[in-house]
Design an enzyme around this catalytic site. Structure first.
Site, PDB file in Angstrom:
ATOM      1  N   ALA A 161       0.855  -1.208   0.000  1.00  0.00           N
ATOM      2  CA  ALA A 161       0.000   0.000   0.000  1.00  0.00           C
ATOM      3  C   ALA A 161       0.880   1.243   0.000  1.00  0.00           C
ATOM      4  CB  ALA A 161      -0.904  -0.013   1.216  1.00  0.00           C
ATOM      5  N   ASN A 162       0.278   2.400   0.114  1.00  0.00           N
ATOM      6  CA  ASN A 162       1.045   3.651   0.250  1.00  0.00           C
ATOM      7  C   ASN A 162       0.353   4.544   1.270  1.00  0.00           C
ATOM      8  OD1 ASN A 162      -0.909   5.438  -1.145  1.00  0.00           O
ATOM      9  ND2 ASN A 162      -0.433   4.110  -2.874  1.00  0.00           N
ATOM     10  N   ARG A 163       0.927   5.717   1.496  1.00  0.00           N
ATOM     11  CA  ARG A 163       0.473   6.560   2.613  1.00  0.00           C
ATOM     12  C   ARG A 163      -0.706   7.475   2.287  1.00  0.00           C
ATOM     13  NH1 ARG A 163       4.285   6.000   6.462  1.00  0.00           N
ATOM     14  NH2 ARG A 163       6.402   5.630   5.731  1.00  0.00           N
ATOM     15  N   SER A 164      -1.307   7.341   1.117  1.00  0.00           N
ATOM     16  CA  SER A 164      -2.406   8.246   0.762  1.00  0.00           C
ATOM     17  C   SER A 164      -3.569   8.091   1.758  1.00  0.00           C
ATOM     18  CB  SER A 164      -2.894   7.919  -0.645  1.00  0.00           C
ATOM     19  OG  SER A 164      -4.118   8.553  -0.875  1.00  0.00           O
TER      20      SER A 164
ATOM     21  N   ALA B 259      -3.964   7.530  -5.292  1.00  0.00           N
ATOM     22  CA  ALA B 259      -2.546   7.181  -5.366  1.00  0.00           C
ATOM     23  C   ALA B 259      -2.504   5.686  -5.677  1.00  0.00           C
ATOM     24  CB  ALA B 259      -1.862   7.482  -4.043  1.00  0.00           C
TER      25      ALA B 259
END
Ligand code: CTP
Length: 403
Positions: free
Chosen positions: A205-208, A271
């Site tokens: 995943a990412n930090r969005s 994102a």
């Protein structure tokens, strides 16, 4: 509307305000006090407004037909920016010894004041009395904000609100309360991160946080649009009045976006993970004696580029986001061309900015007209303000076109 520019150092910001008001499709007629002309020239204001700037009460050119009465009445709204302590004092007392004060005394239209002064002047009892009096008389205020002052080492409340804030407040006063300029427009918005499974319990995943996309959805819905918001996993409440579709992976997101087409406008704030695991396990991957499992990645579909390249049902306006950590404008402009979108909202997401997951955003809106691109840099704003400004720009660009 009429913009009265008072004599303060913030007068230079009023030149930007003229542009911001015009961006919203508002016609601006400028009036300057004598003191304002110490800071900016009537010529500059007139050139930006596309109409001569008025300065004199006894102006042979305009006063033969009682020009100040015409300027006071032949307008929907009067904005005073910067509203100096002196100008507010005169207005509170009903003085009319120059063109600006004569207009303010003669008008029967709404007046919005954006005060700007030294914090000690703002805190002074006389100013407080005048502001209270003006508020009782029905005058509206925006700001002042707190922050650094022109004088070295001075800070406190007294800074004029930013031109974008004033333009939004003026626009809101001009618009009848129920005006919903995007009624009949279908807007598709992606938001949040995507989760790309490694196995049934693990993912990439990412930090969005999804905040920016959700704020745009809320703002567009408020403006009357029929909004479909397709979001990856986030910790946010569904915005009211929006058709919400929750997805996990990039491929789910693409499928839902395609199913939601056609749309008039598509905004890709998600994102999206660029890669997914080539062979996600059906079962939880176990630790084995053979060591650490290799994670081969393959590229995900580019949702924005896929939609921007559709032939028959491409939305009229395709807006992308460019999250960059270096060479922001150059990279974002290249991204605009590469992905085939019409506008790109570029933001610096390097860790020091705190944009990812944070509440504020510094964005640059890059728009394309044929082969030309134009960059508009916005001041630091909350994600809600960015959303409102983007929706206002959409309204002034395509909102007025028939559905
Ligand atoms: N985007 C998308 N689908 C993807 C990747 C990105 O729709 N698979 C969209 C994003 O929603 C955003 C824009 O493309 O509107 C740009 O995203 P960004 O992450 O900045 O660009 P990338 O294509 O990932 O390019 P790079 O990582 O090389 O900067």
């Amino acid at each position: 509307m009429t913009l009265i520019i008072g004599g303060g150092i913030a007068a230079y910001k009023s030149l930007d305000l003229i542009r911001r008001l015009k961006d919203r499709g508002i016609h601006v007629r400028c009036v300057m006090t004598r003191a304002a002309q110490q800071f900016v020239t009537p010529l500059t204001a007139g050139a930006l407004a596309d109409e001569r700037c008025y300065t004199d009460l006894f102006d042979a050119q305009s006063e033969f037909d009682a020009g100040h009465i015409r300027l006071a009445r032949d307008t929907d709204l009067i904005v005073v920016a910067p509203a100096t302590a002196d100008l507010m004092a005169k207005m509170a007392q009903g003085h009319a010894d120059d063109l600006a004060t004569a207009i303010l005394l003669a008008t029967n239209r709404p007046v919005l004041m954006a005060p700007a002064m030294n914090p000690l002047m703002w805190a002074n009892a006389a100013t407080k009395r005048n502001v209270a009096q003006l508020a009782r008389d029905g005058i509206r205020f925006i700001g002042p904000n707190s922050g650094e002052m022109a004088e070295a080492n001075e800070a406190g409340i007294g800074r004029m609100s930013e031109p974008l804030e004033i333009a939004a407040a003026a626009d809101a006063l001009l618009r009848p309360p129920q005006a919903r300029p995007l009624t009949g427009k279908k807007i598709l918005i992606t938001a949040g991160p995507t989760h790309e499974p490694i196995d049934p319990v693990r993912y990439i995943a990412n930090r969005s946080s999804g905040k920016q996309g959700f704020a745009i959805a809320a703002s567009a819905a408020e403006a009357g649009a029929d909004v479909t918001l397709i979001s990856g996993p986030v910790d946010l409440d569904d915005p009211p009045g929006v058709q919400m579709i929750h997805v996990e992976s990039a491929r789910d997101m693409l499928a839902q976006v395609e199913a939601a087409l056609p749309a008039d406008i598509a905004i890709f704030a998600a994102a999206v993970a660029d890669w997914r695991v080539a062979h996600a396990g059906d079962q939880k991957i176990k630790k084995t004696a053979t060591g650490i499992p290799p994670l081969a990645l393959i590229e995900n579909p580019d949702i924005l580029a896929t939609v921007a390249k559709r032939r028959h049902d491409r939305p009229k306006l395709v807006i992308g986001f460019a999250a960059e950590t270096e060479n922001l404008i150059v990279n974002a402009t290249l991204k605009l061309a590469r992905k085939g979108c019409d506008w790109i909202v570029a933001n610096d997401v390097s860790p020091a900015t705190g944009v990812m997951g944070g509440d504020r955003n510094t964005v640059h809106l890059i728009t394309r007209m044929g082969k030309q691109t134009h960059v508009d840099s916005w001041p630091v704003m909350t994600k809600e303000e960015v959303a409102d400004a983007l929706v206002a720009k959409i309204v002034s660009t395509i909102g007025q076109q028939p559905a």
